[in-house]
Motif scaffolding. Structure first.
Motif, short mmCIF file in Angstrom:
data_model
loop_
_atom_site.label_atom_id
_atom_site.label_comp_id
_atom_site.label_asym_id
_atom_site.label_seq_id
_atom_site.Cartn_x
_atom_site.Cartn_y
_atom_site.Cartn_z
N GLU A 29 -6.44 -16.85 3.76
CA GLU A 29 -5.50 -17.58 2.90
C GLU A 29 -4.16 -17.81 3.60
N MET A 30 -4.11 -17.37 4.86
CA MET A 30 -2.82 -17.42 5.56
C MET A 30 -2.93 -18.29 6.82
N LEU A 31 -1.79 -18.77 7.24
CA LEU A 31 -1.70 -19.40 8.56
C LEU A 31 -1.08 -18.36 9.47
N GLU A 32 -1.74 -18.11 10.61
CA GLU A 32 -1.20 -17.11 11.52
C GLU A 32 -0.60 -17.82 12.74
N LEU A 78 9.22 -16.10 2.78
CA LEU A 78 8.19 -17.14 2.60
C LEU A 78 6.83 -16.55 2.24
N GLY A 79 6.75 -15.24 2.17
CA GLY A 79 5.50 -14.59 1.73
C GLY A 79 4.61 -14.13 2.87
N GLY A 80 5.17 -14.03 4.07
CA GLY A 80 4.35 -13.58 5.20
C GLY A 80 4.90 -12.32 5.84
N SER A 81 4.38 -12.00 7.02
CA SER A 81 4.89 -10.83 7.72
C SER A 81 5.00 -11.15 9.22
N MET A 82 5.77 -10.35 9.93
CA MET A 82 5.97 -10.62 11.36
C MET A 82 5.73 -9.35 12.16
N TRP A 83 5.11 -9.47 13.31
CA TRP A 83 4.89 -8.31 14.17
C TRP A 83 4.79 -8.78 15.62
N TYR A 96 3.88 -12.61 16.41
CA TYR A 96 3.01 -13.20 15.40
C TYR A 96 3.75 -13.26 14.07
N PHE A 97 3.44 -14.26 13.28
CA PHE A 97 3.85 -14.20 11.87
C PHE A 97 2.87 -15.00 11.02
N THR A 98 2.85 -14.66 9.75
CA THR A 98 1.92 -15.37 8.86
C THR A 98 2.71 -16.05 7.75
N LEU A 99 2.10 -17.10 7.21
CA LEU A 99 2.67 -17.77 6.04
C LEU A 99 1.50 -18.11 5.11
N PRO A 100 1.72 -18.09 3.82
CA PRO A 100 0.62 -18.45 2.92
C PRO A 100 0.24 -19.92 3.12
N TYR A 101 -1.07 -20.17 3.08
CA TYR A 101 -1.55 -21.54 3.25
C TYR A 101 -1.98 -22.07 1.89
N THR A 102 -1.32 -23.12 1.44
CA THR A 102 -1.69 -23.66 0.12
C THR A 102 -2.63 -24.84 0.26
N GLY A 103 -2.73 -25.41 1.46
CA GLY A 103 -3.57 -26.57 1.68
C GLY A 103 -2.98 -27.78 0.98
#
Ligand code: ADP
Length: 664
Positions: free
Chosen positions: A448-451, A501-506, A518-525
């Motif tokens: 469900e995320m974009l990495e 934005l609802g993601g995390s970073m590492w 790296y970081f992720t963001l929610p993907y709504t499509g």
């Protein structure tokens, strides 16, 4: 039973044997020498015994049918115990000499013995009158001649000792500290109720065991060695243990352990008094951490101030220095261009620092808001690639962008500006900290995320710094000989943005080899506005329509000039207005105007009022507001006035063109 108690009970036994003897002797004396007794205990050796025995002995004659008793004799010990002489009592009523005798309970005993002839024991009780006070124990019997004898002891000291003992036992039993007695071989002999409450071991479970049952195995062996050395040397040991309860829970306790020695100075027992300090320790640790953090943050702030002044001075020197040089008349065209480029670069660097500082303070004050919208991720990435390509080329680095989804599928709802800021920062850092090799950035869909990732072959980050670099003002090298520019704000901001934005970073990093952030963001499509977003995406690649009329309203001539330059570059027709009033007039006069760029703070008529009026005249005419600090209140006020879009100043020309494109 302890030693003292044993001695006490032995004494009592001996006393009662003696009393028995005295009783027998007294009886014999009474039978045989009734006459003598009439004058007291007269005959040797009974007189000797009577006088020298350690117990008090009083002999009474009953009077008035047992309603009173008169002293016939009173021995030396009795004189000592009751602090009254034989002469003072003999012939007198017991009630006269001892006015509290009835209250004491002995008078009734004398009467009963006189009546029944059965010896009686009057247990330890307290006698008190104006003259004396003390604890007494009496044995009363009747002589064959009818005289009543009381043999008694002063047990005040024993009683006081017993009271003290009781108090001590209560103090231990009711103590809020854990108390443990062990014998010399460390076998538990006694534990108080607090011990059971804390450790979960009942007294029955603990007694006979070694206190080792509490060991957590996490304390160094030397600690126990030191403890034993100290207490075996007869000294008190104090220290802290991490111990284990019966249920396996760990707890901290502060213990004071001391030896107990007997009259000969030999150690017979050990006593441990312990306090549960788990909570205190936790609090203390928190305090220490907070203190260290405060000190660290203070140090970081000092570093930050030193850095930030350097960071601001450097581009300012660039701007002022090169703009002064530009005045030089003999400059070649090439030199001029070079200077202008340097001024531009320095300006950009200044702006980025200021933006970061403003963002940080907004986050701190909780004023940072999100502005989510349909965003083409691919377009954002391509834009970043285009922005940094030149810099990468100049450093001789291979620089590529990896797109994870098709243009269509890469559309999602997120805050485009923040995503661009995060990526710009990571890519900027990757290029900054890499001198050879490559920098690759891109994204892929992961559930469900974009990495997203930004990979470099740069200097890398030591492991112990990897989590710290996300803290504000933090740089790996904090000393004055810093090799790289930077204020240590970017990563902390980027991480905060990602989290908002609802993601995390590492990150993964190997010093000397490189890093990947790296970081992720929610993907709504595709959102509901699918058609719109596709249109937007397509438009971003299409050409700006020729000759479109745009009204630019700004009181600042430089800003007007700049906007005119940007828009004319796109072959737009630009109409200028210096204040809101002029803008309203222009809208009334020029029906061709397709978009209005409105500054909000202006003299004569401000942007809010002008926008309201324009919307009254042409409700569908798009108004793009520009504000110096597009904070929540200002954005809201601008939208309330009717503005369709609010852009922060200074205007990013690409962003501006993209917004205009949405309406033309
Ligand atoms: P700065 O403005 O100082 O670059 P950042 O918050 O962006 O601040 O980064 C904090 C620190 O993290 C930098 O000073 C640097 O030591 C380290 N760092 C960040 N990115 C990289 C990277 N790609 N490679 C090596 N070190 C990095």
């Amino acid at each position: 039973m302890n030693d003292e108690e044993k001695t006490l009970s032995r004494l009592c036994e001996e006393l009662s044997v003696l009393r028995q003897k005295v009783a027998e002797l007294e009886s014999a004396a009474a039978i045989g020498r009734k006459q003598n007794l009439k004058q007291g205990v007269g005959e040797e050796p009974f007189r000797q015994l009577f006088e020298n025995i350690g117990n008090g002995v009083a002999i009474y004659d009953a009077r008035d049918e047992g309603n009173d008793f008169v002293f016939r004799d009173f021995n030396k010990s009795a004189e000592k115990i009751d602090k009254i002489s034989r002469e003072e009592v003999v012939g007198k009523s017991v009630q006269e000499c001892f006015p509290s005798i009835k209250k004491f309970g002995l008078f009734a005993v004398l009467q009963r013995v006189w009546r029944t002839g059965v010896p009686q024991h009057h247990p330890v009780s307290m006698y008190e009158d104006k003259r004396i006070v003390g604890w007494r124990e009496n044995y009363v019997f009747k002589l064959p001649g009818g005289e009543i004898v009381a043999v008694y002891d002063d047990v005040t000291r024993e009683k006081q000792y017993e009271e003290k003992l009781k108090l001590a036992v209560r103090a231990i039993e009711q103590n809020s500290a854990t108390v443990v007695f062990t014998d010399r071989d460390a076998r538990i002999e006694y534990v108080n109720p607090k011990f059971t409450e804390l450790t979960g071991y009942s007294a029955r479970e603990a007694i006979g065991k070694n206190p080792k049952i509490l060991q957590s195995g996490q304390m160094p062996r030397e600690l126990y060695e030191e403890l034993w050395q100290t207490i075996l040397a007869g000294k008190e040991w104090q220290g802290e243990f991490l111990n284990k309860k019966k249920n396996g829970d760990l707890y901290w306790e502060r213990a004071s352990i001391s030896p107990i020695v007997n009259d000969h100075g030999a150690i017979t027992h050990f006593v441990a008094v312990k306090e549960d300090i788990t909570e205190k320790k936790k609090l203390w640790d928190e305090l220490v951490t907070a203190k260290e953090k405060a000190e660290e943050s203070d140090r970081l702030k000092s570093c930050f101030l030193a850095n930030i002044s350097h960071e601001i001075r450097t581009p300012m020197n660039g701007i002022l220095g090169f703009s002064a040089l530009l005045k030089e008349p003999r400059l070649s065209g090439e030199e001029k261009e070079q200077y202008i480029a340097l001024i531009h670069e320095s300006g950009k660097r200044m702006l980025s620092i200021i933006n970061n500082l403003i963002d940080i303070s907004r986050i701190e004050t909780g004023e940072m808001s999100l502005n989510p919208g349909t965003t083409s991720i691919n377009a954002v990435l391509e834009n970043i690639h285009a922005c940094f390509n030149k810099q990468a080329q100049q450093k001789g680095l291979s620089f590529s962008c990896e797109i994870g989804l098709s243009a269509r599928n890469s559309v999602t709802v997120t805050d485009k500006t923040k995503l661009s800021q995060i990526l710009s920062h990571l890519v900027g850092n990757a290029l900054k900290y890499t001198s050879e090799g490559e920098v690759v950035f891109g994204y892929k869909k992961n559930g469900e995320m974009l990495e997203f990732y930004v990979r470099d072959t740069g200097i890398g980050i030591p492991r112990d710094h990897q989590s710290k670099i996300f803290e504000r003002f933090r740089q790996v090298s904090l000393d004055a000989t810093r090799e790289y520019e930077g204020a240590g704000l970017g990563l902390s901001l980027s991480k905060k943005f990602v989290e908002m934005l609802g993601g995390s970073m590492w990150l993964h990093s190997t010093p000397g080899k490189g890093s990947t952030f790296y970081f992720t963001l929610p993907y709504t499509g595709f959102s509901n506005s699918k058609a719109q977003s596709e249109k937007d995406t397509e438009k971003e690649y299409s050409q700006f329509p020729e000759g479109v009329t745009i009204l630019v309203v700004d009181d600042d001539s430089i800003s007007r000039l700049l906007l005119k330059g940007v828009l004319s570059g796109q072959r737009a027709k630009v109409i200028l207005a210096e204040n809101g009033k002029e803008a309203v007039e222009k809208v009334e006069q020029e029906p061709d105007i397709r978009v209005v760029l409105m500054d909000m703070k202006m003299p004569v008529m401000n942007g809010y009022e002008a926008t309201s009026r324009i919307k009254e005249i042409r409700p569908n005419l798009p108004v793009i507001a520009q504000t110096a600090f597009a904070d929540l209140d200002e954005s809201k006020a601008a939208r309330d006035a009717g503005c369709d879009v609010v852009l922060p100043k200074p205007i990013n020309s690409e962003e501006l063109l993209a917004e205009i494109l949405r309406y033309v």
